[in-house]
Design an enzyme around this catalytic site. Structure first.
Site, PDB file in Angstrom:
ATOM      1  N   HIS A 115       0.970  -1.300  -0.040  1.00 51.24           N
ATOM      2  CA  HIS A 115      -0.047   0.121  -0.133  1.00 51.24           C
ATOM      3  C   HIS A 115       0.808   1.327   0.131  1.00 51.24           C
ATOM      4  CE1 HIS A 115      -3.625  -2.637   1.732  1.00 51.24           C
ATOM      5  NE2 HIS A 115      -3.468  -2.653   0.625  1.00 51.24           N
TER       6      HIS A 115
ATOM      7  N   CYS B 227       5.935  22.271  -2.417  1.00 56.12           N
ATOM      8  CA  CYS B 227       7.189  21.948  -3.343  1.00 56.12           C
ATOM      9  C   CYS B 227       7.916  22.962  -3.309  1.00 56.12           C
ATOM     10  CB  CYS B 227       6.712  21.626  -4.756  1.00 56.12           C
ATOM     11  SG  CYS B 227       8.042  21.508  -5.564  1.00 56.12           S
TER      12      CYS B 227
HETATM   13 ZN    ZN Z   1       6.732  20.912  -7.664  1.00 56.44          ZN
END
Ligand code: ZN
Length: 245
Positions: free
Chosen positions: A115, A147
């Protein structure tokens, strides 16, 4: 339990399949079960990919105990005995449905996480990869990790509801289950794929199934040995194989 000891001692390729019962045993809530602390939240929602994309703070907020406080969790006797038996080359592979990384923490090397794993992360926009360590630190100050290249949402490489299982991982799990002369199922009710079908590959290829689970499973009728209590079984195995814990 003499039968089980003898099966293990004479096995040339023992594979283990572990499920939520093994995690519950070390104090991690069974988030898909009935007694977990996740009852007060909606577990289906926490691991829903649709919901994650809309409101990622729901996942990151509610999964802290399950995933991000792991440094406070210790592997149980089950994890430690399995690791030692792998070291002695009795166990070849551990296939796990769990996402708590405790097999690795106990020292097991050959672990297949069907998983997925919170060890790795990906930006959903540019695909940049991040590690658990990086994200765990970020989550001390941020509600949701984003990010550092593109500002996109970062998601753990866990298989959420609504996502496909990873084909290469599943193929590896099928290959190992097919090779197994014993498949030792621990703490899994065998109702979620791929766990439901992996034992069938073992049986079809002439291997034996042993199940240790506190509830019935659909495959109990195929097992040559059935036990209920993980603790009893693993204390006995540790004594028999003279494993220092
Ligand atoms: Zn990114």
């Amino acid at each position: 339990m003499k039968e089980l000891f003898s099966l293990l001692e004479n096995s040339s390729y023992c594979v283990v399949l572990t499920g939520a019962g093994v995690s519950t045993f070390s104090g991690i809530p069974d988030f898909r079960g009935s007694s977990g602390i996740y009852n007060e939240f909606d577990a289906d929602l926490i691991f829903s990919i649709e919901h994650f994309k809309k409101e990622p703070s729901y996942f990151y907020g509610h999964s802290k105990d399950l995933i991000y406080n792991l440094e406070h969790r210790q592997p149980s006797i089950v994890h430690r005995v399995l690791s030692e038996l792998e070291e002695r080359e009795i166990i070849k592979t551990i296939i796990t449905q769990n996402i708590d990384m405790l097999h690795q923490k106990a020292g097991s090397k050959n672990v297949i996480e069907v998983h997925g794993s919170p060890q790795e992360y990906s930006c959903l926009v540019c695909g940049k990869k991040y590690t658990y360590e990086y994200i765990a630190v970020l989550l001390r100050t941020e509600d949701v990790p984003t990010c550092n290249e593109c500002g996109g949402l970062i998601k753990p490489d866990i298989i959420f509801y609504g996502e496909m299982l990873k084909q290469d991982v599943i193929e590896k799990a099928i290959e190992e289950s097919s090779k197994a002369d014993i498949l030792l199922v621990l703490g899994s009710t065998l109702v979620v794929q791929p766990a439901t079908s992996l034992p069938l590959y073992t049986i079809e290829n002439g291997g034996n199934l042993v199940i240790v689970n506190n509830m019935e499973t659909p495959l109990d009728g195929y097992a040559i040995e059935l036990y209920k209590d993980l603790g009893d079984v693993f204390i006995s195995i540790a004594e028999h194989f003279d494993i220092d814990l």
